[in-house]
Every structure is written in structure tokens, then in C-alpha cells.
Design an enzyme around this catalytic site. Structure first.
Site, short mmCIF file in Angstrom:
data_model
loop_
_atom_site.label_atom_id
_atom_site.label_comp_id
_atom_site.label_asym_id
_atom_site.label_seq_id
_atom_site.Cartn_x
_atom_site.Cartn_y
_atom_site.Cartn_z
CB SER A 125 -0.87 0.06 1.14
OG SER A 125 -2.11 0.80 0.99
CD GLU A 228 -3.38 17.79 13.57
OE1 GLU A 228 -3.46 18.56 12.69
OE2 GLU A 228 -4.29 17.68 14.46
CG HIS A 287 -5.67 -3.14 1.05
ND1 HIS A 287 -4.91 -2.74 -0.20
CD2 HIS A 287 -5.05 -2.26 1.85
CE1 HIS A 287 -3.92 -1.89 -0.21
NE2 HIS A 287 -4.25 -1.65 1.21
#
Length: 308
Positions: A125, A228, A287
Site C-alpha cells: 500500500s 496531523e 487488501h
């Protein structure tokens, strides 16, 4: 059962990397100086002389996701295997920058520090896109060792846009909103966090995966991933840098037959950038290919690796 679809043919190269050769840098990258961070990692020694296999995990993951894979490959394949934590993940340092160029630079610096001049990259990924970026940068000024990547394995991801950013934005917002009282036992804290994540993250398996990032620090629970930075660079993570020259080494794109992350619409870009690519799918896997079909995954990897 392993289903092989095609071996890609060579195609003309396209454009130069984004941010290179006079192309304007993205605003986020332009505001932040790109420097490598020292990555946390684990080395499993093997007896063979094959170049080390370096494994890169996906978004919200850590090197522990591939610990069993690494042990199995080192034992059966006879070579050294490295697993590492990407920046802003696991035990690696946090940084405000979260681009594939930055994550690739981190891997290059780690390999240089370990004295590794040739390796085989395997990435799942987000880690697959980092691995592709490093392999493609071998022909640019960013990679002082042009033959660093001997061959490449990209697990259930292509050099194209991955998925809608909004889906992952919802996961991040849900993680940010989790509120756990101080001093709560770990089992109770995980259950409470799971309950709070459920409205936005309905798949139980995905919630359990996200909860591997919930850690206790001095009696308080927090997320070890840098939410963040990930949130700020989510569109960078979902997309892929633009490159000009193709990677000429052997490449395996290994997907799950039940996953949408590699599809026929991605084949032209795979062919353009990886002219020696082989695309395979493991039947019945989603996945998380290495978890869904472990033995089939290991077999595919070992069959692709050179002799030890």
C-alpha cells in the site's frame, strides 16, 4: 490459488518527477525542507548471499505488521530481511512532511547507514508507493546509488491514485475524537476506543488495525501515528509522484483478487513505469494480502526472489 494476468511490455517514458527540472513544487513540499529521519527498524539475519529484502508497511501500520512474513522469508529463503517503521509511524520520529519523496529519502539513508548497497524492496500500500518512488528515483539526482534496488515488489497498490481522500479523512477525524480517561486499564481503553471509532469505521477488522496505534504514555492514551502530518498530506499519500524514466528492474505487482487497489485501468501506467512488471493476483485475498492468504503470499514472494 495464484492467478497470473500479464507480463508488461516496454512503453515510452513520460514526464519528469513532480518538483524536478523546473516544475513547481507542491505548496506543502515548498514550505518544508526535506531531510531524512532515522527510521526504527528490525534486522533478521539469513544465511544466503542474496541482497537483503527490505519490507515497507502501509498507512497506519508498523514494521510489526510484517514480522511473521519477515521471519518466514528469512527462514525459508535464506537471506537477510529488514522491516522498518515509516516516518510518523511506529517508533520512528515524527515529521511535518509526509511525501513519498521524503519517505523514500528516509529509506535511502537507513540503507546507507547499514552499509547496504543493493536490496530488494517490498512495500504494501503506502509502503508500495514508497518502494516504487525509490526505485524510480534511481535514475535521478536524488539517488546516489543507481543500482540500489535490484528488484521490486509492490503489494496491492499501483502507481496511480489509490482511493478517495474523504474515506481516510473520516478515519483520521474519528481517531482524533477518541477520548479515553487517564489510568484506564489497557483492555478497557481499547474497548472504549473501539466503541468511539465504530460510527466512522464500521469494519471491525479495520478498527482493530487502527487500534494497534493506541499506546499508553505515562498513564495517558495517545496515538503513536502523527495524525496531523498524515491529515495534511493525505492527498500526497493517495496520489503518486510523476516520473519520466522507467525502472528497468524485475517488478512484481501482487494484488488481492477481492481488492480494488490494482485494476485494469492501472495497467498502462504500470507498463509505462515498470516495463518488466509481472502482475499477479492471489485469489480470495483482500487488501491485506499477506494476512488473508499467508501461505500463498509467501509462495509468490519466494518464487519472485532470486536464488539465495
Amino acid at each position: 490459488m495464484l492467478r497470473r494476468l500479464l507480463r508488461c511490455a516496454a512503453t515510452p517514458a513520460g514526464r519528469q518527477p513532480r518538483g524536478r527540472g523546473g516544475t513547481p513544487l507542491p505548496p506543502a513540499a515548498a514550505r518544508t525542507v526535506m531531510t531524512a529521519v532515522p527510521l526504527a527498524h528490525e534486522v533478521l539475519e539469513g544465511s544466503g548471499a542474496r541482497p537483503p529484502l527490505v519490507i515497507l508497511h502501509g498507512l497506519f501500520g508498523s514494521h510489526g505488521n510484517f514480522h511473521t512474513v519477515a521471519k518466514t522469508v528469512a527462514r525459508r529463503g535464506g537471506g537477510k530481511v529488514l522491516t522498518l517503521d515509516a516516518r510518523n509511524h511506529g517508533s520512528s520520529p515524527h515529521s511535518p512532511l509526509m511525501t513519498y519523496e521524503a519517505m523514500s529519502l528516509d529509506v535511502q539513508h537507513l540503507l546507507s547507514r547499514l552499509g547496504i548497497t543493493k536490496c530488494i524492496l517490498l512495500g504494501h500500500s503506502m509502503g508500495g508507493k514508497t518502494a516504487m518512488t525509490l526505485a524510480l528515483q534511481r535514475l535521478s539526482c536524488l539517488c546516489p546509488q543507481p543500482d540500489l534496488v535490484e528488484r521490486l515488489i509492490s503489494v496491492d497498490v499501483s502507481p496511480s491514485s489509490t482511493t478517495a481522500v474523504s474515506e481516510f479523512s473520516a478515519y483520521i477525524s474519528a481517531m482524533k475524537s477518541v477520548n479515553i480517561p487517564d489510568g484506564l486499564p489497557r483492555s478497557a481503553a481499547r474497548q472504549l476506543a473501539d466503541d468511539q471509532l465504530r460510527p466512522a469505521v464500521q469494519l471491525a477488522q479495520l478498527r482493530q488495525f487502527l487500534l494497534t496505534n493506541l499506546v499508553e504514555v505515562e498513564g495517558r492514551y495517545t496515538w503513536r501515528v502523527n495524525l496531523e502530518a498524515i491529515s495534511h498530506h493525505l492527498s500526497d499519500i493517495m496520489n503518486f509522484p510523476v516520473f519520466h524514466k522507467p525502472y528497468p528492474g524485475p517488478t512484481l505487482f501482487l494484488g488481492g483478487s477481492n481488492s480494488p487497489y490494482i485494476s485494469r485501468k492501472d495497467y498502462p501506467e504500470i507498463q509505462r513505469l515498470f516495463p518488466k512488471a509481472d502482475i499477479q493476483f492471489i485469489e480470495g485475498a483482500g487488501h491485506i494480502v499477506h494476512q488473508d492468504k499467508f501461505e500463498e503470499f509467501i509462495t509468490a514472494i519466494l518464487n519472485f526472489l532470486p536464488p539465495p
